[in-house]
Design a protein around this motif. Structure first.
Motif, PDB file in Angstrom:
ATOM      1  N   UNK A   1      -9.940  16.230  48.161  1.00 21.42           N
ATOM      2  CA  UNK A   1     -10.189  14.806  48.431  1.00 21.42           C
ATOM      3  C   UNK A   1     -10.570  14.592  49.890  1.00 21.42           C
ATOM      4  N   UNK A   2      -9.855  15.242  50.792  1.00 24.48           N
ATOM      5  CA  UNK A   2     -10.173  15.088  52.223  1.00 24.48           C
ATOM      6  C   UNK A   2     -11.589  15.584  52.507  1.00 24.48           C
ATOM      7  N   UNK A   3     -11.980  16.663  51.864  1.00 24.38           N
ATOM      8  CA  UNK A   3     -13.338  17.189  52.052  1.00 24.38           C
ATOM      9  C   UNK A   3     -14.375  16.162  51.621  1.00 24.38           C
ATOM     10  N   UNK A   4     -14.156  15.528  50.472  1.00 29.24           N
ATOM     11  CA  UNK A   4     -15.128  14.544  49.991  1.00 29.24           C
ATOM     12  C   UNK A   4     -15.134  13.293  50.869  1.00 29.24           C
ATOM     13  N   UNK A   5     -13.992  12.911  51.404  1.00 26.95           N
ATOM     14  CA  UNK A   5     -13.964  11.755  52.314  1.00 26.95           C
ATOM     15  C   UNK A   5     -14.762  12.062  53.570  1.00 26.95           C
ATOM     16  N   UNK A   6     -14.633  13.264  54.099  1.00 30.65           N
ATOM     17  CA  UNK A   6     -15.448  13.652  55.263  1.00 30.65           C
ATOM     18  C   UNK A   6     -16.934  13.602  54.920  1.00 30.65           C
ATOM     19  N   UNK A   7     -17.284  14.006  53.716  1.00 34.30           N
ATOM     20  CA  UNK A   7     -18.685  13.942  53.291  1.00 34.30           C
ATOM     21  C   UNK A   7     -19.175  12.499  53.274  1.00 34.30           C
ATOM     22  N   UNK A   8     -18.347  11.593  52.763  1.00 30.68           N
ATOM     23  CA  UNK A   8     -18.724  10.174  52.721  1.00 30.68           C
ATOM     24  C   UNK A   8     -18.879   9.623  54.133  1.00 30.68           C
ATOM     25  N   UNK A   9     -17.937   9.930  55.018  1.00 30.90           N
ATOM     26  CA  UNK A   9     -18.043   9.460  56.402  1.00 30.90           C
ATOM     27  C   UNK A   9     -19.326   9.963  57.045  1.00 30.90           C
ATOM     28  N   UNK A  10     -19.625  11.236  56.862  1.00 31.21           N
ATOM     29  CA  UNK A  10     -20.840  11.804  57.464  1.00 31.21           C
ATOM     30  C   UNK A  10     -22.088  11.154  56.900  1.00 31.21           C
ATOM     31  N   UNK A  11     -22.087  10.917  55.587  1.00 32.21           N
ATOM     32  CA  UNK A  11     -23.243  10.278  54.958  1.00 32.21           C
ATOM     33  C   UNK A  11     -23.462   8.873  55.498  1.00 32.21           C
ATOM     34  N   UNK A  12     -22.412   8.049  55.497  1.00 33.60           N
ATOM     35  CA  UNK A  12     -22.562   6.663  55.940  1.00 33.60           C
ATOM     36  C   UNK A  12     -22.921   6.582  57.419  1.00 33.60           C
ATOM     37  N   UNK A  13     -22.311   7.415  58.244  1.00 34.43           N
ATOM     38  CA  UNK A  13     -22.595   7.365  59.673  1.00 34.43           C
ATOM     39  C   UNK A  13     -23.924   8.007  60.025  1.00 34.43           C
ATOM     40  N   UNK A  14     -24.504   8.754  59.088  1.00 35.40           N
ATOM     41  CA  UNK A  14     -25.822   9.337  59.315  1.00 35.40           C
ATOM     42  C   UNK A  14     -26.965   8.430  58.912  1.00 35.40           C
ATOM     43  N   UNK A  15     -26.639   7.309  58.248  1.00 36.40           N
ATOM     44  CA  UNK A  15     -27.681   6.367  57.839  1.00 36.40           C
ATOM     45  C   UNK A  15     -28.149   5.532  59.025  1.00 36.40           C
ATOM     46  N   UNK A  16     -29.452   5.379  59.147  1.00 39.08           N
ATOM     47  CA  UNK A  16     -29.970   4.357  60.051  1.00 39.08           C
ATOM     48  C   UNK A  16     -30.275   3.079  59.290  1.00 39.08           C
ATOM     49  N   UNK A  17     -30.532   3.209  57.973  1.00 39.61           N
ATOM     50  CA  UNK A  17     -30.733   2.037  57.128  1.00 39.61           C
ATOM     51  C   UNK A  17     -30.642   2.461  55.674  1.00 39.61           C
ATOM     52  N   UNK A  18     -30.363   1.474  54.840  1.00 43.04           N
ATOM     53  CA  UNK A  18     -30.393   1.668  53.393  1.00 43.04           C
ATOM     54  C   UNK A  18     -30.904   0.383  52.777  1.00 43.04           C
ATOM     55  N   UNK A  19     -31.924   0.493  51.936  1.00 44.13           N
ATOM     56  CA  UNK A  19     -32.494  -0.661  51.255  1.00 44.13           C
ATOM     57  C   UNK A  19     -32.528  -0.381  49.758  1.00 44.13           C
ATOM     58  N   UNK A  20     -32.224  -1.397  48.956  1.00 42.78           N
ATOM     59  CA  UNK A  20     -32.157  -1.197  47.510  1.00 42.78           C
ATOM     60  C   UNK A  20     -32.286  -2.528  46.792  1.00 42.78           C
ATOM     61  N   UNK A  21     -32.671  -2.465  45.522  1.00 36.73           N
ATOM     62  CA  UNK A  21     -32.520  -3.610  44.633  1.00 36.73           C
ATOM     63  C   UNK A  21     -31.077  -3.629  44.152  1.00 36.73           C
ATOM     64  N   UNK A  22     -30.541  -4.823  43.889  1.00 31.32           N
ATOM     65  CA  UNK A  22     -29.171  -4.886  43.412  1.00 31.32           C
ATOM     66  C   UNK A  22     -29.038  -5.819  42.217  1.00 31.32           C
ATOM     67  N   UNK A  23     -28.016  -5.531  41.426  1.00 31.45           N
ATOM     68  CA  UNK A  23     -27.529  -6.430  40.397  1.00 31.45           C
ATOM     69  C   UNK A  23     -26.066  -6.693  40.723  1.00 31.45           C
ATOM     70  N   UNK A  24     -25.683  -7.949  40.752  1.00 30.45           N
ATOM     71  CA  UNK A  24     -24.328  -8.331  41.146  1.00 30.45           C
ATOM     72  C   UNK A  24     -23.559  -8.905  39.968  1.00 30.45           C
ATOM     73  N   UNK A  25     -22.289  -8.490  39.865  1.00 24.00           N
ATOM     74  CA  UNK A  25     -21.318  -9.120  38.969  1.00 24.00           C
ATOM     75  C   UNK A  25     -20.255  -9.742  39.843  1.00 24.00           C
ATOM     76  N   UNK A  26     -19.842 -10.958  39.491  1.00 22.62           N
ATOM     77  CA  UNK A  26     -18.849 -11.645  40.303  1.00 22.62           C
ATOM     78  C   UNK A  26     -17.854 -12.396  39.471  1.00 22.62           C
TER      79      UNK A  26
END
Length: 201
Positions: free
Chosen positions: A31-56
């Motif tokens: 689990x700790x390994x995957x959390x580090x992967x997520x941190x690295x991924x998010x902090x390596x982004x300069x931008x992210x653009x996408x279409x979305x569908x929202x449920x609320x």
């Protein structure tokens, strides 16, 4: 607003008050390994653009375009009606194109506020409540360590050949209001205009 689907205890969100361990040192190595992967991924982004569908709440739905850069995001709704929302500096500001009405929401004690941190780190004052894996998917749930009953944020990723892509944002706030975004046609690290993050007036 804000689904979290996972929590520390069987009581769901209410059970969070009983698991206030901060960070993720209490989790197993995988689990700790995957959390580090997520941190690295998010902090390596300069931008992210996408279409979305929202449920609320109350089966409310919407769709549009989502744009994220570190510390800020914009949502431009096409359905159910034209609306623009910008999150930055600890708050979310929404403006209806039809009525011109502007709504201000604080994100300082809202799970969505965790997305506004930069760099993003899931230690110290953040509590990782669960890491889940599926077929080519990864999901982590986090909350404020000092007051987890304020809400839960779940980030969902595709995980194909070791490459992560953010494909969903789910949450539930302190009043049990649920919120979910499913992201499609994700484009990463493309130029984004600064005008996207001017707060609506």
């Amino acid at each position: 607003m804000l689904l979290a689907g996972v929590a520390c205890g069987p009581a769901g969100l209410l059970g969070l008050s009983g698991c206030a361990t901060s960070g993720y040192d209490h989790l197993v190595t995988a689990d700790r390994h995957d959390i580090h992967r997520v941190e690295s991924y998010l902090n390596g982004l300069t931008s992210l653009q996408a279409s979305f569908v929202q449920d609320g709440p109350a089966q409310q739905q919407g769709d549009g375009r989502f744009t994220y850069v570190p510390g800020r995001f914009e949502m431009v709704y096409e359905v159910p009606h034209a609306m623009r929302a910008v999150a930055r500096d600890g708050r979310l500001v929404l403006r209806s194109a039809d009525s011109g009405a502007v709504t201000h929401l604080s994100l300082r004690r809202n799970p969505l506020g965790l997305l506004l941190r930069h760099p993003i780190g899931f230690d110290r004052d953040v509590q990782v409540t669960k890491v889940s894996r599926g077929a080519e998917s990864l999901q982590i749930s986090v909350a404020e360590a000092d007051n987890p009953s304020q809400g839960l944020l779940t980030l969902q990723f595709s995980d194909v050949h070791g490459r992560l892509t953010l494909v969903g944002i789910q949450g539930v706030d302190a009043r049990h209001h649920h919120f979910g975004l499913s992201l499609f046609d994700v484009q990463e690290n493309q130029p984004v205009s600064e005008s996207s993050f001017i707060l609506p007036e």
